[in-house]
Each structure stands twice: as structure tokens, then as C-alpha cells.
Design a protein around this motif. Structure first.
Motif, PDB file in Angstrom:
ATOM      1  N   SER A 213       0.822  -1.215   0.000  1.00  7.35           N
ATOM      2  CA  SER A 213       0.000   0.000   0.000  1.00  7.35           C
ATOM      3  C   SER A 213       0.859   1.270   0.000  1.00  7.35           C
ATOM      4  O   SER A 213       1.932   1.318   0.592  1.00  7.35           O
ATOM      5  N   TYR A 214       0.301   2.287  -0.666  1.00 13.69           N
ATOM      6  CA  TYR A 214       0.914   3.619  -0.593  1.00 13.69           C
ATOM      7  C   TYR A 214       0.777   4.213   0.808  1.00 13.69           C
ATOM      8  O   TYR A 214       1.457   5.165   1.160  1.00 13.69           O
ATOM      9  N   ARG A 215      -0.184   3.654   1.577  1.00 11.27           N
ATOM     10  CA  ARG A 215      -0.564   4.308   2.830  1.00 11.27           C
ATOM     11  C   ARG A 215       0.358   3.998   3.995  1.00 11.27           C
ATOM     12  O   ARG A 215       0.029   4.285   5.138  1.00 11.27           O
ATOM     13  N   SER A 216       1.460   3.363   3.742  1.00  8.16           N
ATOM     14  CA  SER A 216       2.420   3.230   4.838  1.00  8.16           C
ATOM     15  C   SER A 216       3.805   3.648   4.364  1.00  8.16           C
ATOM     16  O   SER A 216       4.273   3.249   3.300  1.00  8.16           O
ATOM     17  N   LYS A 217       4.402   4.488   5.146  1.00  5.15           N
ATOM     18  CA  LYS A 217       5.787   4.849   4.892  1.00  5.15           C
ATOM     19  C   LYS A 217       6.636   3.608   5.178  1.00  5.15           C
ATOM     20  O   LYS A 217       6.193   2.706   5.880  1.00  5.15           O
ATOM     21  N   ASN A 218       7.838   3.582   4.665  1.00  9.01           N
ATOM     22  CA  ASN A 218       8.705   2.418   4.886  1.00  9.01           C
ATOM     23  C   ASN A 218       7.998   1.105   4.541  1.00  9.01           C
ATOM     24  O   ASN A 218       7.879   0.201   5.355  1.00  9.01           O
ATOM     25  N   TRP A 219       7.492   1.049   3.301  1.00  5.47           N
ATOM     26  CA  TRP A 219       6.767  -0.140   2.846  1.00  5.47           C
ATOM     27  C   TRP A 219       7.574  -1.416   3.087  1.00  5.47           C
ATOM     28  O   TRP A 219       7.027  -2.451   3.437  1.00  5.47           O
ATOM     29  N   GLU A 220       8.884  -1.304   2.911  1.00  6.27           N
ATOM     30  CA  GLU A 220       9.723  -2.503   2.990  1.00  6.27           C
ATOM     31  C   GLU A 220       9.909  -2.960   4.436  1.00  6.27           C
ATOM     32  O   GLU A 220       9.873  -4.151   4.728  1.00  6.27           O
TER      33      GLU A 220
END
Length: 268
Positions: A213-220
Motif C-alpha cells: 500500500s501507498y498508505r504506509s511509509k517504509n513499505w519494505e
DNA sequence: ATGGTTGCTTGGCAA
């Protein structure tokens, strides 16, 4: 004869055309299937594909939402687009191309996301998703021929297995991972006895995602992904598959799509 | 439990 197919929910082909061109340059696919092109047919960047060596380009797009396309450098024998649920939106396109042995048909799907509420009684978008899967299953079943080479790719907007999501427990009532959707996806798969070509090379014992999702920073770091994108081969086509991959690194490109490309390699 | 972001368009929906 080698054939490489790449499938990607690009989330706007016009915005991310430069990313796509660098991907084409690097991976040299013979077939590029896109979903969520968000581009009307008359505004599709056909010439950019031609310059990248993919001479045959087909788009089934409408203004603003969804839209699919296929580009290839192989000879095209047949083009088909099916309008499921009489919605007149761009969610399917198929090409039949020439290979050494016999024709290969590539079906590119963008299944409706289904909204937030997983109840067809109160949510028309969820009903549309379930109906779409039923219609697509019946359509594929009616075409079934054991000996045909059929590939089905696309954003199917369902992550069926526990290890296709970051938390089965926390997502089992969330649209994309509910039991009713998983059953409909299994019905679609069994309509042609497809083999899940991604899982053939990424065992079910490991967590595998194609969307973050785009809705979380630090996707990784948070790694709350889902495997919404798929590549399925008919039993006859499965005899020729050599590998598949999920190009996770593309999620780190500048202005990324929330999905990453899938690649399948065949040798005929 | 809620809100978080992006793209197409310029207000609000779809994902």
C-alpha cells in the motif's frame, strides 16, 4: 524459441512511461501486459512502445479508471476484448501470438477491487467483483481445450493463500482475502485447470507479495504486502515454463506504482 | 478503531 512475458499494474501508463521504458530496456520482454493504465485508447503512448521494439500495441482503456493493454514484438494472430458485467470498462484484453509450436493466447485481466465492505448485499462494488469472477470463469470454461497454450495474467485483486498476505488473521475479513473471494478465484483457476506459475517457483511456505500500500511509509520495513497479481498457465503451457519472478525492486523506483512487475519465461 | 497515500482532475471518487 524463448518468450518472456511481463505483467504490471502500472497505475497510470502516462505518468510512469519512463519507468516502464527502463524496465523494457532492462528485461527485454516479448510481451508486456499492463493494468490500471488509466488512459483512453486515443491518448495511449503507442509510439513509445514502437521505439522500444514492441511494434504491436493494443489498449482497452477508458478515461480515468482501470484500463488494460498488451504490447508485443511477436506476430499477432487474434485480438479479443470481453466486456464482463456489461460495464463497458477496460478490464480484459487478450492476444493470440505465434510461437514455434502453436498459438499462445495471453489473457490480461484487471479484476474489480471490490470496495471496502465484503458484503454483496450492501456493496455494489463487491457484488461486481464476485459477478465478474463468475462470468470470467464461465467464459474460460466454454473455451477450454486441453491442448491449447493459454496464459492468464493480471491484477486479480485477491490474495488467496495465508502466505499471500502479511497476516491471515488480520485480513481474513478484509476485501482481497475473504473466503468468498478465495473460492471465486479458485473457481476461475479451475475453469481451465490453470497452474499458479508464480507459486511454482515461490513455494507456499514463504510469504510472497506483489503489492504494498501507498498508505504506509517504509513499505519494505513494515512489509504489510499482499499477492494480488498473478500469472497462471494452462497445463499444456506449463510444460514450457522455465521460471517466474516478482520484481520487488521496482517498488523502490522514483514515484513507484504500488504494484511490482511479474515476469514469466517460456522456452518453446 | 482509525487513518494513512496516490492518481485523475480541480472535487471527490477509486484503489
Amino acid at each position: 524459441m524463448k518468450v518472456r512475458v511481463l505483467s504490471w499494474n502500472i497505475n497510470s501508463v502516462r505518468l510512469r512511461i519512463d519507468s516502464l521504458l527502463s524496465i523494457i530496456k532492462e528485461y527485454r520482454p516479448n510481451v508486456v501486459c499492463l493494468q490500471e493504465t488509466k488512459c483512453p485508447n486515443d491518448q495511449y503512448p503507442y509510439e513509445e512502445f514502437h521505439k522500444a521494439g514492441l511494434r504491436n500495441v493494443y489498449s482497452n482503456g477508458i478515461k480515468g479508471y482501470h484500463g488494460v493493454s498488451i504490447a508485443t514484438n511477436l506476430e499477432v494472430e487474434r485480438v479479443e476484448q470481453k466486456d464482463f458485467c456489461q460495464k463497458k470498462d477496460g478490464r480484459h484484453l487478450s492476444l493470440t501470438v505465434t510461437t514455434k509450436n502453436k498459438p499462445l493466447t495471453i489473457n490480461n485481466f484487471y479484476v474489480p477491487a471490490g470496495g471496502d465492505e465484503p458484503d454483496p448485499e450492501i456493496n455494489d462494488k463487491f457484488k461486481h467483483k464476485l459477478d465478474f469472477l463468475d462470468e470470467a470463469s464461465a467464459w474460460l470454461k466454454s473455451k477450454k481445450n486441453k491442448k491449447d497454450l493459454i496464459l492468464l495474467v493480471g491484477d486479480l485483486n485477491i490474495a488467496p493463500h495465508e502466505n499471500d498476505v502479511w497476516s491471515h488473521k488480520q485480513l481474513v475479513k478484509i476485501v482481497s482475502h475473504t473466503p468468498v473471494e478465495v473460492r471465486k478465484l479458485e473457481k476461475l483457476r479451475s475453469s481451465y485447470d490453470f497452474i499458479d506459475s508464480i507459486r511454482k517457483f515461490y513455494p507456499y511456505t514463504e510469504k510472497v507479495y506483489s503489492w504494498w500500500s501507498y498508505r504506509s511509509k517504509n513499505w519494505e520495513e513494515s512489509n504489510r504486502g499482499r499477492r494480488l497479481d498473478h500469472m497462471w498457465s494452462s497445463p499444456e503451457l506449463d510444460k514450457f515454463i522455465k521460471s517466474t519472478s516478482i520484481e520487488k525492486r521496482v517498488r523502490d523506483f522514483e514515484r513507484p506504482s504500488d504494484h511490482v512487475p511479474l515476469i514469466a519465461d517460456f522456452k518453446f
